[in-house]
Design an enzyme around this catalytic site. Structure first.
Site, PDB file in Angstrom:
ATOM      1  N   CYS A   6       0.814  -1.210   0.000  1.00 31.21           N
ATOM      2  CA  CYS A   6       0.000   0.000   0.000  1.00 31.21           C
ATOM      3  C   CYS A   6       0.854   1.271   0.000  1.00 31.21           C
ATOM      4  CB  CYS A   6      -1.015  -0.029   1.133  1.00 31.21           C
ATOM      5  SG  CYS A   6      -2.454   1.020   0.779  1.00 31.21           S
ATOM      6  N   ARG A  40     -12.015   5.755  -4.240  1.00 30.11           N
ATOM      7  CA  ARG A  40     -11.294   4.903  -3.304  1.00 30.11           C
ATOM      8  C   ARG A  40     -11.550   3.440  -3.634  1.00 30.11           C
ATOM      9  NH1 ARG A  40      -8.631   6.464   0.627  1.00 30.11           N
ATOM     10  NH2 ARG A  40      -7.943   5.046   2.241  1.00 30.11           N
ATOM     11  N   HIS A 104      -3.758  -6.030   1.104  1.00 28.18           N
ATOM     12  CA  HIS A 104      -3.621  -6.231   2.551  1.00 28.18           C
ATOM     13  C   HIS A 104      -4.251  -7.598   2.812  1.00 28.18           C
ATOM     14  CE1 HIS A 104      -2.913  -1.909   3.570  1.00 28.18           C
ATOM     15  NE2 HIS A 104      -3.580  -1.730   2.452  1.00 28.18           N
TER      16      HIS A 104
END
Length: 152
Positions: A6, A40, A104
């Site tokens: 990330c 997002r 993640h």
């Protein structure tokens, strides 16, 4: 060997978007540029790793607003099946022994092929693991992939 996730993925690049969206110099370890996207990316992601790496299908969770573009010195880590990834149909990037991803989830536990690939880069060829010792990992992978309507 570097494995960056990330924001770490963005920082190992040549530049990334700063607080006000202005480009900030990165570490330059991977030929990528990252900035802020319009939407997002939040949720599960499934992506097929570059066959040259032999790490199989990835599953993870992404939560970022980054858009990442690769330069000629970086290859896409994977092709997105479901999710956002880099924002162009690819997920992550690699060049040499530097790998970056938006996954993640935790990325290495959920993706034993990726973990084995990275460990192999550091330690050399790994011994085979008895498949019975990986039943829980394979069950978790199957559940995550099935939840996205995909299979390993």
């Amino acid at each position: 060997m570097i494995f960056a996730v990330c924001a770490g993925y963005q920082i190992v690049g040549t530049e990334f978007g700063g607080v006000d969206g202005e480009p900030v110099p990165g570490l330059g370890l991977l030929d990528i540029r990252s900035g802020r996207g319009e939407r997002r990316g939040v949720g599960e992601i499934v992506a097929d790793v570059d066959p040259a790496l032999g790490a199989g299908r990835l599953t993870g969770f992404e939560n970022h607003q980054g858009v990442t573009r690769r330069g000629p010195g970086a290859k896409p880590l994977a092709a997105v099946v479901t999710g956002v990834g880099n924002g162009d149909g690819t997920e992550g990037a690699y060049g040499g022994r530097v790998v970056g991803t938006y996954l993640h989830g935790p990325a290495l536990v959920r993706n034993p092929g990726l973990a084995d690939m990275l460990l192999g880069w550091v330690a050399g060829p790994l011994p085979q693991v008895d498949p019975r010792q990986e039943e829980l990992v394979q069950k978790l992978r199957a559940e995550r992939l099935a939840a996205q309507g995909t299979a390993a």
